[in-house]
Design a protein around this motif. Structure first.
Motif, PDB file in Angstrom:
ATOM      1  N   PRO A 111       0.832  -1.214   0.000  1.00 20.57           N
ATOM      2  CA  PRO A 111       0.000   0.000   0.000  1.00 20.57           C
ATOM      3  C   PRO A 111       0.864   1.262   0.000  1.00 20.57           C
ATOM      4  O   PRO A 111       1.745   1.410   0.837  1.00 20.57           O
ATOM      5  N   GLN A 112       0.612   2.140  -0.948  1.00 19.75           N
ATOM      6  CA  GLN A 112       1.405   3.355  -1.093  1.00 19.75           C
ATOM      7  C   GLN A 112       1.302   4.210   0.162  1.00 19.75           C
ATOM      8  O   GLN A 112       0.217   4.487   0.674  1.00 19.75           O
ATOM      9  N   GLY A 113       2.461   4.617   0.678  1.00 19.12           N
ATOM     10  CA  GLY A 113       2.496   5.432   1.887  1.00 19.12           C
ATOM     11  C   GLY A 113       2.521   4.618   3.158  1.00 19.12           C
ATOM     12  O   GLY A 113       2.637   5.177   4.255  1.00 19.12           O
ATOM     13  N   PHE A 114       2.392   3.297   3.048  1.00 20.79           N
ATOM     14  CA  PHE A 114       2.397   2.417   4.215  1.00 20.79           C
ATOM     15  C   PHE A 114       3.439   1.312   4.016  1.00 20.79           C
ATOM     16  O   PHE A 114       3.208   0.148   4.331  1.00 20.79           O
ATOM     17  N   GLU A 115       4.589   1.697   3.492  1.00 19.24           N
ATOM     18  CA  GLU A 115       5.600   0.716   3.109  1.00 19.24           C
ATOM     19  C   GLU A 115       6.169  -0.060   4.291  1.00 19.24           C
ATOM     20  O   GLU A 115       6.760  -1.138   4.114  1.00 19.24           O
ATOM     21  N   ASN A 116       6.005   0.452   5.519  1.00 22.21           N
ATOM     22  CA  ASN A 116       6.552  -0.235   6.693  1.00 22.21           C
ATOM     23  C   ASN A 116       5.588  -1.248   7.299  1.00 22.21           C
ATOM     24  O   ASN A 116       5.955  -2.012   8.185  1.00 22.21           O
ATOM     25  N   SER A 117       4.348  -1.259   6.817  1.00 23.21           N
ATOM     26  CA  SER A 117       3.332  -2.123   7.406  1.00 23.21           C
ATOM     27  C   SER A 117       3.519  -3.583   6.997  1.00 23.21           C
ATOM     28  O   SER A 117       4.086  -3.892   5.944  1.00 23.21           O
ATOM     29  N   VAL A 118       3.019  -4.482   7.853  1.00 21.91           N
ATOM     30  CA  VAL A 118       3.101  -5.932   7.638  1.00 21.91           C
ATOM     31  C   VAL A 118       1.727  -6.450   7.213  1.00 21.91           C
ATOM     32  O   VAL A 118       0.716  -6.120   7.828  1.00 21.91           O
ATOM     33  N   VAL A 119       1.682  -7.267   6.179  1.00 27.33           N
ATOM     34  CA  VAL A 119       0.417  -7.855   5.738  1.00 27.33           C
ATOM     35  C   VAL A 119       0.059  -9.041   6.637  1.00 27.33           C
ATOM     36  O   VAL A 119       0.941  -9.697   7.197  1.00 27.33           O
ATOM     37  N   HIS A 120      -1.247  -9.313   6.776  1.00 29.71           N
ATOM     38  CA  HIS A 120      -1.659 -10.472   7.571  1.00 29.71           C
ATOM     39  C   HIS A 120      -2.558 -11.414   6.782  1.00 29.71           C
ATOM     40  O   HIS A 120      -2.148 -12.501   6.424  1.00 29.71           O
ATOM     41  N   ASN A 121      -3.803 -11.007   6.488  1.00 29.97           N
ATOM     42  CA  ASN A 121      -4.753 -11.894   5.811  1.00 29.97           C
ATOM     43  C   ASN A 121      -5.294 -11.258   4.540  1.00 29.97           C
ATOM     44  O   ASN A 121      -5.486 -10.042   4.470  1.00 29.97           O
ATOM     45  N   VAL A 122      -5.599 -12.106   3.551  1.00 31.92           N
ATOM     46  CA  VAL A 122      -6.244 -11.640   2.326  1.00 31.92           C
ATOM     47  C   VAL A 122      -7.433 -12.544   2.020  1.00 31.92           C
ATOM     48  O   VAL A 122      -7.360 -13.762   2.195  1.00 31.92           O
ATOM     49  N   GLU A 123      -8.543 -11.929   1.583  1.00 33.58           N
ATOM     50  CA  GLU A 123      -9.721 -12.664   1.112  1.00 33.58           C
ATOM     51  C   GLU A 123     -10.068 -12.121  -0.269  1.00 33.58           C
ATOM     52  O   GLU A 123      -9.957 -10.905  -0.511  1.00 33.58           O
ATOM     53  N   LEU A 124     -10.513 -13.003  -1.160  1.00 31.16           N
ATOM     54  CA  LEU A 124     -10.826 -12.609  -2.529  1.00 31.16           C
ATOM     55  C   LEU A 124     -12.323 -12.695  -2.802  1.00 31.16           C
ATOM     56  O   LEU A 124     -12.965 -13.679  -2.440  1.00 31.16           O
ATOM     57  N   TYR A 125     -12.855 -11.658  -3.454  1.00 33.35           N
ATOM     58  CA  TYR A 125     -14.259 -11.603  -3.845  1.00 33.35           C
ATOM     59  C   TYR A 125     -14.310 -11.157  -5.299  1.00 33.35           C
ATOM     60  O   TYR A 125     -14.222  -9.967  -5.597  1.00 33.35           O
ATOM     61  N   ASP A 126     -14.401 -12.131  -6.201  1.00 33.65           N
ATOM     62  CA  ASP A 126     -14.324 -11.857  -7.636  1.00 33.65           C
ATOM     63  C   ASP A 126     -13.027 -11.101  -7.933  1.00 33.65           C
ATOM     64  O   ASP A 126     -11.957 -11.627  -7.692  1.00 33.65           O
ATOM     65  N   SER A 127     -13.121  -9.859  -8.398  1.00 36.47           N
ATOM     66  CA  SER A 127     -11.905  -9.133  -8.761  1.00 36.47           C
ATOM     67  C   SER A 127     -11.387  -8.239  -7.638  1.00 36.47           C
ATOM     68  O   SER A 127     -10.448  -7.460  -7.843  1.00 36.47           O
ATOM     69  N   LEU A 128     -11.983  -8.334  -6.461  1.00 31.42           N
ATOM     70  CA  LEU A 128     -11.537  -7.506  -5.337  1.00 31.42           C
ATOM     71  C   LEU A 128     -10.832  -8.348  -4.282  1.00 31.42           C
ATOM     72  O   LEU A 128     -11.351  -9.379  -3.828  1.00 31.42           O
ATOM     73  N   ALA A 129      -9.649  -7.909  -3.901  1.00 34.33           N
ATOM     74  CA  ALA A 129      -8.939  -8.497  -2.766  1.00 34.33           C
ATOM     75  C   ALA A 129      -9.136  -7.575  -1.571  1.00 34.33           C
ATOM     76  O   ALA A 129      -8.889  -6.362  -1.661  1.00 34.33           O
ATOM     77  N   VAL A 130      -9.612  -8.128  -0.465  1.00 36.31           N
ATOM     78  CA  VAL A 130      -9.775  -7.370   0.771  1.00 36.31           C
ATOM     79  C   VAL A 130      -8.693  -7.862   1.726  1.00 36.31           C
ATOM     80  O   VAL A 130      -8.589  -9.067   1.997  1.00 36.31           O
ATOM     81  N   ILE A 131      -7.890  -6.934   2.230  1.00 34.45           N
ATOM     82  CA  ILE A 131      -6.655  -7.300   2.901  1.00 34.45           C
ATOM     83  C   ILE A 131      -6.598  -6.680   4.294  1.00 34.45           C
ATOM     84  O   ILE A 131      -6.858  -5.485   4.468  1.00 34.45           O
TER      85      ILE A 131
END
Length: 214
Positions: A111-131
């Protein structure tokens, strides 16, 4: 492990086991298990057609800095989104898995502007990824072009900082209505609704909190 609930759900019967690596999380699609081996750095694809005898059919190292925590697959099963949960910081990676004999890395999304953040979970809904992206909050990304994901909306559940840590948004789920549940480790449960249509373009704070419990 596979537990058989068909006779009595209150007394599961142990069936097959797979123990090549530690499995932190997995995604089940029909008779295929997509397992995230966080400590070993691999994603393993397991054939579970025979519930008593599981078989590895593909495997890849989620480089660079691999710590695969969870995985989501597109509806056509051609692409996989994998989250690395570590303090490197962990990133979201996109893979072409249409040919399990030749799995290809496509891109890493941050995510732009949040380069230090750590990702945790991702869910997919058709063409949208919710993270769930820890200190970056809830991020919504259009993956119509998996090689070039575009953020379309976000809600920062953890405004304290953008540090490389495990504080902030932990899990996400989107209902058919578009309402999103986001759970923040410090601030509780957010119920988010769209304040405008989610369309491709520059990322915007397109959600507003409908309710918050702490």
């Amino acid at each position: 492990v596979i537990a058989d609930l068909s006779v009595n759900p209150e007394q599961p019967v142990l069936r097959g086991k797979w123990n090549e690596y530690y499995v932190h999380d997995s995604r089940i699609v029909n008779d295929t298990i997509w397992a995230c081996n966080i400590g070993d750095g691999y994603v393993s694809v397991i054939d579970a057609t025979n519930k008593d005898s599981l078989r590895t059919i593909a495997q890849w190292n989620n480089l660079p800095n691999p710590s695969p925590h969870n995985i989501a697959l597109t509806n056509d099963r051609k692409y996989a989104l994998v989250t690395d949960e570590n303090l490197s910081p962990g990133r979201l990676k996109v893979w072409d898995v249409s040919n399990l004999s030749n799995i290809l890395y496509l891109t890493t999304w941050i995510p732009q502007g949040f380069e230090n953040s750590v990702v945790h979970n991702v869910e997919l809904y058709d063409s949208l990824a919710v993270i769930a992206y820890y200190s970056a909050g809830v991020r919504v990304v259009n993956i119509s072009n998996p090689s070039n994901p575009q953020e379309v909306a976000y809600y920062d559940t953890y405004p304290d900082n953008n540090s490389t840590n495990y504080a902030g948004c932990w899990g996400v789920y989107m209902f058919p209505s578009g309402t999103i549940i986001g759970s923040d480790r410090k601030y509780g449960l957010f119920v988010l609704r769209q304040s405008s249509n989610i369309i491709p373009g520059p990322p915007r704070a397109d959600f507003e909190a409908d309710h918050l419990t702490s």
